[in-house]
Design an enzyme around this catalytic site. Structure first.
Site, mmCIF file in Angstrom:
data_model
loop_
_atom_site.group_PDB
_atom_site.id
_atom_site.type_symbol
_atom_site.label_atom_id
_atom_site.label_comp_id
_atom_site.label_asym_id
_atom_site.label_seq_id
_atom_site.Cartn_x
_atom_site.Cartn_y
_atom_site.Cartn_z
ATOM 1 N N LYS A 246 0.848 -1.193 0.000
ATOM 2 C CA LYS A 246 0.000 0.000 0.000
ATOM 3 C C LYS A 246 0.885 1.245 0.000
ATOM 4 C CE LYS A 246 -4.047 2.023 2.246
ATOM 5 N NZ LYS A 246 -5.092 1.876 3.275
ATOM 6 N N GLU A 335 -19.144 -5.425 11.139
ATOM 7 C CA GLU A 335 -20.056 -4.616 11.938
ATOM 8 C C GLU A 335 -21.095 -5.466 12.668
ATOM 9 O OE1 GLU A 335 -18.361 -2.163 8.630
ATOM 10 O OE2 GLU A 335 -19.436 -4.087 8.675
ATOM 11 N N ARG A 363 -25.144 -1.624 8.449
ATOM 12 C CA ARG A 363 -24.815 -2.996 8.076
ATOM 13 C C ARG A 363 -25.114 -3.987 9.196
ATOM 14 N NH1 ARG A 363 -19.314 -3.420 4.907
ATOM 15 N NH2 ARG A 363 -20.667 -4.135 3.251
#
Length: 591
Positions: A246, A335, A363
């Site tokens: 990344k 979640e 969610r």
């Protein structure tokens, strides 16, 4: 050297290049992303990490005929630049410009909208099954998903289903060991062992009936293209495991991957973040007030625990994780699990502060109802990023939480107007509630220079009269009340306007409202959320129940999705900015 990117508008142009030219294109594409994001801001590290993969995918596959989904979409900047949006890429995340995430209405190359994580495998499988039913077997289906996102429950559910089909789907696992914060969990440990060559003999993906390949270097264009060409010929479910870095190509972004996920403005040559002019006694962000207050309370109350689904830095639970790692938990992009984990802890007498972005709590709606509210367990939900959040746009605005939580029995809903109220409701909640509570607060700074005030308890369902008036009562919820206070103070008609900080959507302060209805001709409610089913609706329902007939004017967000722009621009669009509120009040006074 002659620019290659200048002559590429669509993937068809890319496919005309010789293989040996592609590393130069990768360098140019990386520089293009850095140049724009350095000044316009946005997500950086994720897109830099997949430059080679982006080029390889569009080089090998016949997009948009072949379907390509990016999960999460903040790694898709290179994809956008190569698919017809290079000339307008500088409008990324700006009002009226292109979205920071893939969006079906924006381009035929964006096969599916992906602002939240872990949806790609389900969506691509749905598309592949549709192709089979329509006898379009020549279409390839590819989903690119990160190692943090594939650990989410929804991704696991999709893998489980996909592995039982003969659908022609390629899942590319972009493994860089980080989402926004470092990846966590047993699957991350397994993938680390796969990379080291120390994993157990059985491969988890092969056990799920996938043709597994990898891990391979995600920055080696030749290897990527060779493997993708091979996988085009393999039928059924396939998974390619690629290793990327990344922030690849910008040293600072590689070294500090959390900060450079979305770094703000920076020097494109050195990567150094541009220093903002220091503000004297600048108010803290609500997130940091939450984080520091939680540590302060947890120091004295050993029953307190903290939970976040993959957002320890964004939500500032990191402070508790650093000081009390055995009592603060990052559960990954999960979640639903976070909410029910909190319910289990509450059932055993702990005091869980479950900090979660408003848009992400959507969610876990079933878990809030079934596992928390139905059992009346005193979970404390701290809803970060409530209200309009700005450039992340429609997928991230936290504008529905009041409406979707207000209908749930047992659940209390509170919105602090300032940092002191946030601290005091946290203090009150940890003293012991007999029900769950949701505390919603916005992204960004509060209003108090000296926010570390002594704790005081707040009686549930009580509002505050900030200013008495004679004609109009303005009822505000949360941080937007500060805008109204400043506005009313400078209005010539200020004596006619009363202002009330209602604080609780549920339970409403019905005693206070009864007095307000008796004293004022006109009522105005203001909220940074959906008008339909929101705070204003609650007031209107109560007025109807009492039989009051005076005008109630509701200011908030209309029944449309709000796109991206600065928070100030979006407030203007929604007519809840200072000027719009002032115009509305003057209009009512003149009637």
């Amino acid at each position: 050297m002659k620019s290659l990117l200048d002559h590429i508008t669509y993937p068809d142009d890319l496919r005309q290049l010789a293989l040996e030219k592609l590393p130069q294109l990768a360098k140019e594409l990386r520089e293009f992303i850095i140049d724009i994001v350095a000044t316009k801001e946005g997500h950086l590290g994720a897109s830099l990490g997949v430059v080679e993969l982006t080029i390889a995918l569009h080089y090998v596959f016949n997009t948009p005929h072949d379907k390509l989904i990016w999960d999460v979409g903040h790694q898709a900047y290179g994809h956008k630049i190569l698919t017809g949006r290079k000339e307008i890429f500088e409008t990324n995340r700006q009002l009226g410009g292109i979205s920071g995430f893939p969006k079906r209405s924006e381009s035929e190359y964006d096969a599916f909208g992906t602002g939240h994580s872990s949806t790609s495998i389900s969506a691509i499988l749905g598309m592949a099954m549709a192709s089979q039913l329509k006898k379009n077997d020549h279409i390839q289906h590819i989903a690119v998903i990160g190692d943090a996102s594939i650990a989410s429950g929804m991704a696991f559910e999709a893998l489980n289903h996909l592995g039982s089909t003969n659908s022609n789907v390629l899942v590319i696992l972009n493994d860089n060991a980080i989402g926004i914060d470092p990846s966590v969990g047993a699957l991350k440990k397994y993938l680390t062992n796969v990379k080291k060559g120390t994993a157990k003999d059985e491969n988890i993906f092969e056990c799920l009936n996938f043709h597994y390949t990898g891990p391979i270097d995600g920055h080696d264009l030749e290897a990527l293209i060779s493997e993708l060409k091979h996988l085009k010929l393999v039928a059924g479910p396939k998974l390619l495991h690629v290793i990327t870095t990344k922030g690849k190509g910008l040293k600072k972004a590689e070294e500090n991957q959390v900060t450079y996920h979305a770094p703000g403005k920076f020097d494109k040559r050195t990567g150094e973040l541009l220093k903002k002019s220091p503000a004297v006694n600048e108010p803290q962000k609500y997130q940091d007030v939450f984080g520091h207050t939680l540590v302060e309370l947890a120091d004295k109350n050993e029953a307190i625990v903290g939970i976040t689904p993959a957002m320890p830095t964004g939500s500032s639970l990191k402070y508790m994780m650093q000081k009390m790692p055995h009592r603060a938990f990052d559960v990954g992009i999960a979640e639903q699990h976070a909410v029910t984990l909190a319910a289990g802890m509450a059932a055993e007498g702990l005091i869980p502060f479950c900090t979660i972005y408003s848009t992400f709590l959507q969610r876990a709606y079933d878990q809030v109802i079934h596992d928390v509210a139905l059992q009346n367990l005193p979970v404390i939900f701290c809803l970060d990023r409530a209200g309009l959040v700005g450039q992340d746009g429609a997928t991230h605005h936290g504008v529905y939480d009041i409406a979707y939580l207000r209908c749930i029995p047992n659940l209390c809903i509170f919105a602090p107007m300032n940092e002191t109220e946030l601290r005091n409701i946290m203090y009150t909640a940890q003293m012991g509630l007999s029900q769950p509570i949701a505390i919603r607060y916005p992204r960004g700074q509060g209003v108090q220079e000296n926010w570390q005030t002594p704790f005081e308890t707040i009686e549930l369902g009580t509002a505050r009269q900030l200013k008495k008036g004679s004609t109009i009562a303005v009822l505000t919820l949360g941080h937007i009340g500060n805008t109204v206070t400043e506005l009313v103070d400078r209005m010539a008609e200020r004596e006619k306007i009363g202002h009330y900080d209602m604080r609780f959507v549920k339970p409403l302060d019905k005693k206070m409202l009864a007095k307000i209805f008796k004293q004022y001709q006109t009522i105005v409610t203001i909220e940074d959320g959906s008008k339909m089913g929101g705070f204003g609706s609650a007031v209107l329902e109560w007025a109807n129940e009492l039989g009051h007939t005076q005008k109630i004017s509701i200011l908030g967000l209309d029944d449309v999705f709000i796109e991206h722009g600065t928070v100030e621009q979006l407030h203007q669009q929604a007519k809840i900015d200072t000027l719009s509120i002032e115009k509305h009040l003057k209009m009512l006074l003149n009637e």
